[in-house]
Motif scaffolding. Structure first.
Motif, short mmCIF file in Angstrom:
data_model
loop_
_atom_site.label_atom_id
_atom_site.label_comp_id
_atom_site.label_asym_id
_atom_site.label_seq_id
_atom_site.Cartn_x
_atom_site.Cartn_y
_atom_site.Cartn_z
N THR A 304 29.29 32.71 27.20
CA THR A 304 30.04 31.50 26.89
C THR A 304 29.30 30.24 27.33
O THR A 304 29.55 29.15 26.80
CB THR A 304 31.41 31.51 27.58
N GLY A 305 28.44 30.36 28.34
CA GLY A 305 27.80 29.18 28.91
C GLY A 305 28.68 28.47 29.92
O GLY A 305 28.26 27.50 30.55
N ASP A 306 29.91 28.96 30.11
CA ASP A 306 30.83 28.34 31.06
C ASP A 306 30.52 28.81 32.48
O ASP A 306 30.31 30.00 32.72
CB ASP A 306 32.28 28.71 30.72
N ILE A 307 30.51 27.88 33.42
CA ILE A 307 30.24 28.17 34.82
C ILE A 307 31.57 28.21 35.57
O ILE A 307 32.37 27.25 35.51
CB ILE A 307 29.30 27.13 35.44
N VAL A 308 31.82 29.31 36.28
CA VAL A 308 33.10 29.52 36.97
C VAL A 308 32.86 30.19 38.32
O VAL A 308 31.75 30.61 38.63
CB VAL A 308 34.04 30.41 36.11
N ARG A 309 33.95 30.28 39.11
CA ARG A 309 33.93 31.03 40.37
C ARG A 309 35.08 32.04 40.33
O ARG A 309 36.24 31.66 40.52
CB ARG A 309 34.12 30.10 41.58
N PRO A 310 34.82 33.32 40.09
CA PRO A 310 35.91 34.29 39.93
C PRO A 310 36.55 34.71 41.26
O PRO A 310 35.86 34.86 42.27
CB PRO A 310 35.22 35.49 39.28
N GLN A 311 37.85 34.88 41.24
CA GLN A 311 38.59 35.40 42.39
C GLN A 311 39.49 36.53 41.90
O GLN A 311 40.40 36.30 41.10
CB GLN A 311 39.47 34.33 43.02
N TRP A 312 39.23 37.74 42.39
CA TRP A 312 40.08 38.87 42.03
C TRP A 312 41.24 39.03 43.02
O TRP A 312 42.33 39.42 42.63
CB TRP A 312 39.26 40.16 41.98
N GLU A 313 40.98 38.72 44.25
CA GLU A 313 42.01 38.79 45.29
C GLU A 313 42.55 37.38 45.52
O GLU A 313 41.82 36.49 45.95
CB GLU A 313 41.43 39.35 46.59
N HIS A 314 43.83 37.19 45.21
CA HIS A 314 44.44 35.87 45.37
C HIS A 314 45.94 36.02 45.53
O HIS A 314 46.48 37.14 45.42
CB HIS A 314 44.11 34.97 44.16
N ASP A 315 46.62 34.93 45.81
CA ASP A 315 48.06 34.96 46.07
C ASP A 315 48.89 34.49 44.88
O ASP A 315 50.10 34.27 45.03
CB ASP A 315 48.38 34.07 47.29
N HIS A 316 48.29 34.31 43.74
CA HIS A 316 49.05 33.85 42.57
C HIS A 316 49.93 34.96 42.03
O HIS A 316 49.57 36.14 42.10
CB HIS A 316 48.09 33.35 41.49
N ASP A 333 24.32 22.37 30.45
CA ASP A 333 24.46 20.96 30.79
C ASP A 333 24.04 20.66 32.24
O ASP A 333 23.93 19.51 32.62
CB ASP A 333 25.91 20.50 30.62
N MET A 334 23.85 21.71 33.03
CA MET A 334 23.51 21.48 34.43
C MET A 334 22.14 20.81 34.54
O MET A 334 21.19 21.18 33.87
CB MET A 334 23.49 22.80 35.20
N MET A 335 22.10 19.80 35.38
CA MET A 335 20.84 19.11 35.66
C MET A 335 20.47 19.33 37.13
O MET A 335 21.35 19.45 37.98
CB MET A 335 20.96 17.61 35.41
N VAL A 336 19.19 19.39 37.39
CA VAL A 336 18.70 19.41 38.77
C VAL A 336 18.02 18.08 39.02
O VAL A 336 16.95 17.80 38.46
CB VAL A 336 17.74 20.58 39.00
N ILE A 337 18.68 17.25 39.81
CA ILE A 337 18.15 15.92 40.11
C ILE A 337 17.75 15.86 41.57
O ILE A 337 18.60 15.97 42.46
CB ILE A 337 19.19 14.83 39.80
N ARG A 338 16.46 15.78 41.79
CA ARG A 338 15.93 15.74 43.16
C ARG A 338 16.50 16.88 44.01
O ARG A 338 16.91 16.69 45.16
CB ARG A 338 16.18 14.37 43.79
N GLY A 339 16.54 18.08 43.39
CA GLY A 339 16.96 19.27 44.10
C GLY A 339 18.44 19.52 44.16
O GLY A 339 18.87 20.52 44.73
#
Length: 427
Positions: A304-316, A333-339
């Motif tokens: 997909t090109g989508d950047i995410v942080r997955p959580q399988w264990e949660h309180d929802h 779309d991510m840029m690296v600007i001066r590190g």
């Protein structure tokens, strides 16, 4: 009316959910064994698969694998004879020319069922009246939302072909309680309302379902919309190539993936070798998706090109995997600007803290092989935005990013996906 099995799917234990996914996956792969995109790979991968971990025997697929050679050609994903399809749409064209998107009657019914998860999250009922604030052109946009609302028994008010002021008037006249649009357009409507002394807080809209951009899960953007409309913002995620795959968590802190209808993988790619590994919980990773109900256009292991942080264990209360903050950015779309890794969504969140409604854009350039970024912001209210914004960007990102104020109305607007990200690096 809504499918009563949805609450059951959301509450399934992980092992039962995995069995459901595996059953649907094997059915999809069996159906797709003659598909031009997958025939050779599935032939080399004996069916049925015994576990979801065997899915990685199939290759990853990117958008370049789907695109047609010439504009107007549906490309390689929708391979059935045309008489099998009854719905024609297009992608937004944000990565090239628009790609035709075709759906069979069964595929479209599956789209609508996926959208019911979004409507559940927004607590939409047949008592609601929904304003569809988009153009109703070939871009797939909210077409599936429109039909899903009709299926639910909700009165739908089409806003195509109207000015923003006319849409605001129609919302008031028809006492609309739900608004469907992009986050950008919700903010634009708020600015139009202010120009014409329309008090949004007095209109009946109590929920705004947003899609097309990551802003609905960005706290600063969501708060900017909610504070002006006095309405709850409900995020949604989807893609023309995949379907409607994500809906807002109960506390609006992110998205859930509809795992009963999609298999999600989360991979971290080595920038040098390109090798991939599975992400750890909470790790920044790229979302890989397989849709399980679109037999006329199956997307199997789609990047997909989508950047995410997955959580399988949660309180929802919903047991599906949770993505805190929703889609955090785009890999391309991510840029690296001066590190420092910089995503446009991170920039937008900071801009909205300083100026909740002003139009802006980010312009990426390259000088001496170094990526550069500057920001243009409309000085809509003659407020001193330039220095506070530059200071906040420096404090949050540890970067000096030039900020320039431009004349009100000088930046482009869109009721669809915004074009705030301008990449001039190749030029």
């Amino acid at each position: 009316m809504p499918n009563l099995t949805r609450p059951e799917c959301r509450d399934l234990p992980r092992d039962e959910l995995t069995r459901l996914q595996l059953s649907k996956l094997n059915g999809l792969l069996t159906s797709s064994r003659e598909h031009p995109l997958y025939a050779s790979a599935i032939t080399d991968c004996p069916l049925p698969l015994r576990g979801l971990d065997e899915l990685n025997r199939l290759p990853l697929m990117g958008k370049s694998d789907l695109l047609a050679v010439t504009p107007g050609d549906p490309g390689r994903l929708f391979s059935l004879p045309k008489q099998h399809y009854t719905r024609y749409h297009q992608t937004s064209g944000s990565r090239g020319w628009p790609m035709p998107v075709l759906d069979t009657p069964g595929d479209w019914a599956w789209w609508l069922e996926c959208w019911q998860y979004v409507l559940d999250a927004a607590e939409v009922t047949s008592e609601d009246i929904a304003m569809m604030a988009f153009s109703f052109g070939p871009f797939i946009g909210f077409w599936s939302a429109n039909d899903a609302l009709v299926h639910r028994g909700t009165l739908v008010v089409p806003g195509g072909g109207l000015t923003s002021q006319a849409r605001l008037n129609l919302i008031e006249q028809q006492r609309c309680t739900v608004l469907c649009c992009t986050p950008t357009y919700a903010l634009h409507l708020a600015s139009v309302a202010a120009e014409h002394s329309i008090e949004l807080a007095k209109n009946p809209v109590s929920r705004i379902i947003v899609a097309g951009e990551p802003g609905g899960s960005v706290p600063a953007v969501r708060q900017a919309i909610e504070s002006q409309w006095q309405a709850r913002v409900i995020d949604h995620a989807g893609a023309s190539e995949l379907g409607a795959w994500g809906f807002a968590s109960a506390d609006d802190s992110g998205l859930h993936i509809i795992e009963s209808e999609f298999i999600a993988e989360f991979l971290v790619f080595d920038s040098a070798s390109g090798a991939a590994r599975a992400a750890q919980p909470g790790e920044l990773s790229e979302l890989i998706m397989t849709n399980l109900g679109r037999y006329g256009g199956p997307a199997i292991r789609y990047r997909t090109g989508d950047i995410v942080r997955p959580q399988w264990e949660h309180d929802h209360p919903c047991g599906f995997v949770h993505l805190p903050g929703g889609v955090l950015g785009r890999a391309d779309d991510m840029m690296v600007i001066r590190g420092v890794n910089v995503f446009p969504s991170s920039i937008e969140a900071i801009v909205r803290e300083v100026t909740p409604t002003a139009e802006f854009r980010m312009i990426a350039t390259r000088c001496d092989e170094m990526d550069q970024l500057r920001i243009e912001v409309e000085d809509a209210e003659s407020v001193a935005t330039e220095t506070p914004l530059a200071d906040l960007l420096r404090d949050r990102l540890a970067l000096r990013i030039p900020v320039t104020m431009v004349a009100p109305g000088s930046l482009p607007r869109s009721e669809g996906k915004s074009r705030r990200w301008v990449d001039e690096r190749e030029a």
